[in-house]
Design a protein around this motif. Structure first.
Motif, PDB file in Angstrom:
ATOM      1  N   UNK A 105       0.863  -1.175   0.000  1.00 15.97           N
ATOM      2  CA  UNK A 105       0.000   0.000   0.000  1.00 15.97           C
ATOM      3  C   UNK A 105       0.900   1.226   0.000  1.00 15.97           C
ATOM      4  N   UNK A 106       0.897   1.953  -1.109  1.00 12.01           N
ATOM      5  CA  UNK A 106       1.748   3.139  -1.235  1.00 12.01           C
ATOM      6  C   UNK A 106       0.874   4.375  -1.292  1.00 12.01           C
ATOM      7  N   UNK A 107       1.471   5.512  -0.888  1.00 12.23           N
ATOM      8  CA  UNK A 107       0.700   6.759  -0.842  1.00 12.23           C
ATOM      9  C   UNK A 107      -0.352   6.727   0.230  1.00 12.23           C
ATOM     10  N   UNK A 108      -0.078   6.007   1.320  1.00 11.42           N
ATOM     11  CA  UNK A 108      -1.043   5.830   2.394  1.00 11.42           C
ATOM     12  C   UNK A 108      -1.238   7.137   3.144  1.00 11.42           C
ATOM     13  N   UNK A 109      -2.513   7.441   3.456  1.00 15.50           N
ATOM     14  CA  UNK A 109      -2.860   8.552   4.331  1.00 15.50           C
ATOM     15  C   UNK A 109      -3.960   8.073   5.257  1.00 15.50           C
ATOM     16  N   UNK A 110      -3.606   7.779   6.517  1.00 14.40           N
ATOM     17  CA  UNK A 110      -4.537   7.202   7.481  1.00 14.40           C
ATOM     18  C   UNK A 110      -4.773   8.191   8.593  1.00 14.40           C
ATOM     19  N   UNK A 111      -6.039   8.519   8.850  1.00 12.43           N
ATOM     20  CA  UNK A 111      -6.430   9.372   9.966  1.00 12.43           C
ATOM     21  C   UNK A 111      -7.141   8.500  10.978  1.00 12.43           C
ATOM     22  N   UNK A 112      -6.630   8.513  12.201  1.00 18.50           N
ATOM     23  CA  UNK A 112      -7.190   7.715  13.282  1.00 18.50           C
ATOM     24  C   UNK A 112      -7.001   8.486  14.572  1.00 18.50           C
ATOM     25  N   UNK A 113      -7.827   8.253  15.575  1.00 20.26           N
ATOM     26  CA  UNK A 113      -7.685   9.010  16.810  1.00 20.26           C
ATOM     27  C   UNK A 113      -8.665   8.607  17.875  1.00 20.26           C
TER      28      UNK A 113
END
Length: 1002
Positions: A105-113
């Protein structure tokens, strides 16, 4: 699930057959809606593929999607990826297992919180059982953003790069990677596994040190989710491996509200010998703040540093500066209190050591540092530690009060000549700022041994800035401090900018009132690495370095500092009453050398040479000081005139002084004296036992009268000189006594004073009228003084040995006379001794004996002694011979012979030394007439001619008869006898030898 898997397997087989039949005609993008619907159901969040979708079955099933997104556009948490590549194991799929050979998985942008209640929020909420998923190789690249809804803060882990695997039968995850933390790559390792039958997960996260000195951390414990609220319980470890490694361990409980630390321990150094402090603390997230309290009854810092070669032996000042570098950077407000009852530091015990430091982000604040140290001292310090691109910097107020400045200085900065010279109290109050590259004391008030100084001291990079004021400075008391400070400045190669305003100063016993000087940086358009300063020195007394009462006034010039040298360009001022100007350059790299040129009005050669050899501040018998030995470089010197020892002057002086550290040399020295060209060169070599000097001189066609020493001078004329000199010794006296050399002095058209050639004419006339010795001596002296002897040319060869000059006989000849001069000069005793043999060269008196002239005395004047003994004897004999000739003439003419008189005893005594005089014959051998008439006034010598005497008759036994009395007529005149011959010893034969002089021996 089995039916679904079986259907997928059948579909996969059919897709495989279709791909084999017509692979070029399969358009997988037609199936994107079906993929999106199925993926959304499995993940539990909207899945959208905005880019191309591609798949293949052989040689391995591969699914590739571009521009994938999971989650609604307005969701606070979502996942996007530039490309997803999944390669499945075909065999595992046919067996009904979800096994991916590789998932990338490339260019990953994960928002978690976390939401406001501290619960986990994530984009995926589906029912997919990750425990049934296995991935042999998992590659992730991109970023992860951690959101905290309660505080509204977000932490971005950018540059994420993870490589690992996901194992089936429990969903174990392990791998390693890195992310960017404050623009630095932070490696990490992650391992997740089932802790047991419960829902807890075993977590181990290691943040490795990316570089030496960076902080490494480790979390090892269990991670549980209660109602989606994460909670960690386990061990925490922080540490850094640096010149002074440290480690912090504690039992930790962590949840969204904060963390608590118990059983904490701080170790600085090794386990066996390091510093250990116990404590506890707490970290709150809302707001973020860390509180830690550490204590120890006793710390032995010397023991802890004994095995550390880098830190062992360092002074407390250096350790304090180094301690700032190992303070960890924390992203929250921190407060750390340390209390130690007793600490051993640098061989001394410190009492009541207490420290409070507070930190935020990249800055630390020392709330208070207090300690009681050696020398009955008390030090208090507070301020702020900040980090920048050039390291750590501390700034804040400092107060020091020590009853024994020496004890405190030796402890804080190490033993040195400076520390040993410090005696008395020391009080300092200032705003201090220091780092590895600077030290600043601002608003300084310093009381050092009774000397009060105010102002500012700043050392930054390669520059020292001083602003000092004082009503009185005793430089003699501060000499060691100044010397050590200057040595440190020179060793570090730092430039100096200073403003000095002393109402009164005492330096080396000399009072200077006032002393005002300044250095100011200017921009002169040179290269960027060139630093220029305007120098202004209104007044300074330099008597200790040059001559008494010599002052430097109104000096101005351009001081230029480069990477290679300090240069004083185009400076001008006054050295005493003389104007000086020139250019100087002092190198900064490698061996120090001073080069340039100096123009001065008048040079005092004696003072200059004494300063160069180290004899200016010492008695003549003391060993020479360092002088200019050790200096390297070349200095071109020009002077309008120079004063030579003894009062002579030379003009148009030029030359190059050169030093190589062990020797001093004068190259191409030139000057003019008496209209003649003078060239000279020399070298002085400093050895282990003594100093050796060699020099050579050449003078052409100079006015001889200009060559003088005190009251002594060469006679008028033209002089040329060739001379070499050499000496060696440990003191000025030894150098003078060991002086040796040789040379030739050529005099042309010389006029030797008080040597009149007409003296012999006077002597010729005096032979007609005999005089006494004293009268003749006086007459000759008066005649000599009437005129000089003009000689065409003469060469005077001389040699010098053991400080004594000896001149070989040199003849100065004219048509009428010749003067032969010889003698010497005792340099240590300052005694001269000359002998002049003055002789007639004309035909009339060429056989006359020499007139001996002796000159002796000191340079203040010579005493002349004229010896005419030989001349007087010669004149007497000449008178006798002349009278004999006259008598012979009378006999031949038939004139009556004068009576044969018995020689008077006085005459017989006078002529007895002459070998040709025979004894008188008996009275009866020649009959003397009773009366004789003598010619008037002609005969001036005794009447008998000794050469005409007949042989005496043999003696008889009878007693001789008495001679008849001689009767003279009343008119007869008897010629008087000549004066007695005063025979003196040969000049110098009976001279009393001089007592040996005493001299120092080295």
């Amino acid at each position: 699930m089995q039916t679904t898997l079986l259907g997928l397997a059948i579909a996969a087989i059919m897709a495989l057959v279709a791909a084999l039949a017509a692979p070029l005609f399969v358009d997988w993008n037609k199936y994107k809606p079906q993929f999106e619907v199925e993926a959304s159901r499995v993940v539990g969040a909207p899945v959208r593929v905005e880019g191309a979708l591609d798949a293949r079955l052989l040689p391995a099933p591969i699914l590739r999607m571009h521009k994938l997104s999971v989650g609604a556009p307005k969701d606070p948490t979502k996942l996007t990826a530039g490309k997803l590549d999944v390669e499945f194991s075909l065999g595992s799929l046919l067996r009904g297992e979800w096994r991916a050979t590789q998932l990338s998985l490339t260019g990953l942008a994960l928002d978690i919180g976390l939401d406001k209640d501290g619960r986990i929020i994530a984009p995926a909420k589906g029912e997919f059982n990750f425990g049934e998923l296995a991935i042999d190789r998992l590659d992730l690249a991109g970023r992860v953003t951690l959101h905290d809804a309660a505080s509204g803060a977000a932490h971005v882990l950018d540059g994420l790069d993870f490589r690992g695997d996901v194992r089936s039968l429990g969903g174990n995850l392990r791998g390693e990677g890195s992310f960017l933390l404050r623009d630095a790559k932070q490696p990490f390792r992650l391992a997740l596994s089932k802790a047991g039958d419960n829902e807890a997960t075993r977590l181990r996260l290691d943040l490795d040190s990316a570089a030496a000195g960076s902080v490494a951390s480790s979390f090892d414990g269990t991670l549980a989710f209660e109602n989606r609220v994460p909670r960690f319980a386990g061990a925490l470890a922080l540490g850094a491996a640096d010149e002074m490694p440290w480690r912090i361990t504690a039992r930790t409980t962590l949840d969204p509200s904060g963390a608590a630390f118990t059983q904490g321990q701080l170790l600085s150094g090794t386990e066996a010998t390091g510093l250990k402090l116990a404590g506890e603390g707490a970290l709150a997230f809302k707001p973020a703040k860390l509180r830690v309290a550490l204590s120890a009854p006793q710390l032995d810092l010397d023991r802890a540093l004994a095995e550390n070669k880098t830190l062992h032996g360092k002074t407390p000042a250096a350790l304090l500066a180094g301690a700032m570098a190992v303070l960890p950077t924390l992203p929250w407000l921190s407060q750390i209190d340390v209390a130690v009852d007793r600490a051993n530091v640098a061989g001394h015990a410190l009492n009541g050591l207490s420290v409070r430091i507070e930190g935020r982000d990249d800055a630390w604040t020392v709330g208070k540092l207090a300690l009681g140290g050696p020398g009955d001292s008390r030090l208090t310090l507070s301020g702020k530690v900040t980090r920048g691109s050039d390291g750590e910097r501390f700034a804040g107020p400092v107060s020091l009060d020590a009853s024994d400045a020496r004890a405190f200085t030796e402890w804080a900065f190490g033993k040195s000549e400076l520390a040993r010279a410090l005696r008395g109290n020391l009080r300092l109050k200032a705003a201090i700022a220091f780092s590895a590259h600077e030290l600043v004391l601002d608003e300084m008030k310093l009381d050092l041994f009774g000397t009060q100084l105010e102002g500012r001291v700043a050392q930054k990079a390669k520059e020292i800035d001083l602003t000092l004021r004082s009503p009185f400075v005793d430089g003699d008391k501060l000499a060691n401090l100044v010397r050590e400070s200057m040595a440190w400045r020179e060793k570090a190669g730092r430039a100096l900018r200073a403003q000095l305003d002393f109402t009164k100063a005492k330096i080396l016993g000399h009072d200077i009132a006032p002393l005002q000087a300044e250095l100011a940086t200017v921009a002169d358009g040179g290269p960027s690495k060139r630093q220029a300063f305007d120098l202004k020195l209104r007044r300074a007394v330099v008597a200790p370095w040059l001559a008494p009462d010599t002052a430097i006034n109104d000096v101005s010039g351009r001081l230029v500092v480069t990477d290679d040298a300090f240069a004083l360009e185009k400076f001008s001022g006054k050295l005493g009453a003389e104007v000086v100007a020139g250019n100087l350059s002092l190198s900064r790299e490698g061996e120090r050398s001073l080069s340039g040129n100096i123009d001065v009005g008048t040079l005092d050669i004696r003072t200059l040479v004494a300063a160069m050899l180290g004899a200016d501040a010492r008695t003549a018998t003391e060993p020479l000081a360092q002088g200019w030995f050790g200096w390297r470089g070349s200095l071109a010197v020009k002077a309008d005139k120079a004063l030579l020892p003894g009062g002579a002057e030379v003009t148009a002086v030029s030359g190059a002084l050169r030093g190589d550290g062990a020797s001093l040399a004068l190259d191409d020295g030139k000057a003019s004296i008496g209209g003649g060209a003078l060239s000279l060169s020399g070298v002085a070599q400093r050895g282990a036992a003594d100093t050796a000097i060699e020099a050579s001189f050449k003078l052409d066609k100079a006015d001889a009268a200009a060559l003088k020493y005190r009251e002594l001078a060469l006679p008028p004329g033209q002089a040329s000189l060739r001379m070499t000199l050499a000496t060696h010794g440990r003191s000025a006296t030894a150098l003078r006594n060991a002086l040796s050399g040789n040379g030739v002095l050529t005099l042309t058209d010389a006029h030797l004073p008080r040597l009149a050639a007409a003296t012999f004419d006077m002597v010729n006339q005096a032979s007609e009228q005999p005089m006494k010795n004293e009268d003749l001596k006086e007459a000759v002296a008066l005649a000599l003084d009437q005129a000089p002897l003009a000689a065409a040319t003469a060469d005077v060869s001389f040699a010098i040995k053991d400080g004594r000059l000896h001149a070989d006989p040199a003849a100065f000849r004219t048509e009428a006379a010749q003067a032969t001069i010889s003698g010497g000069y005792d340099i240590p005793e300052e005694q001269g001794d000359l002998r002049i043999a003055f002789k007639a060269t004309s035909s009339a008196l060429k056989d006359a004996p020499e007139i001996q002239i002796f000159l002796h005395g000191t340079p203040q004047g010579l005493t002349r002694d004229v010896d005419v003994a030989a001349l007087s004897s010669w004149l007497s004999l000449r008178a006798i011979e002349r009278e004999t000739q006259r008598l012979d003439a009378l006999e031949k003419e038939g004139r009556p012979q004068p009576p044969k008189l018995q020689p008077q005893p006085q005459l017989q005594q006078q002529i007895q030394p002459q070998p040709q005089v025979q004894p008188l014959p008996p009275r009866d051998a020649v009959a003397a007439p009773a009366e004789m008439s003598l010619p008037p006034g002609e005969v001036k010598l005794p009447p008998l001619d000794p050469r005409r005497r007949k042989a005496a008759a043999p003696p008889t036994t009878a007693a001789p008869a008495s001679p008849p009395p001689v009767t003279l007529s009343p008119d007869a005149r008897v010629t008087p006898l000549p004066p007695p011959i005063d025979i003196k010893p040969a000049p110098g034969a009976l001279r009393t030898p001089r007592a040996p002089r005493s001299s120092a021996t080295f």
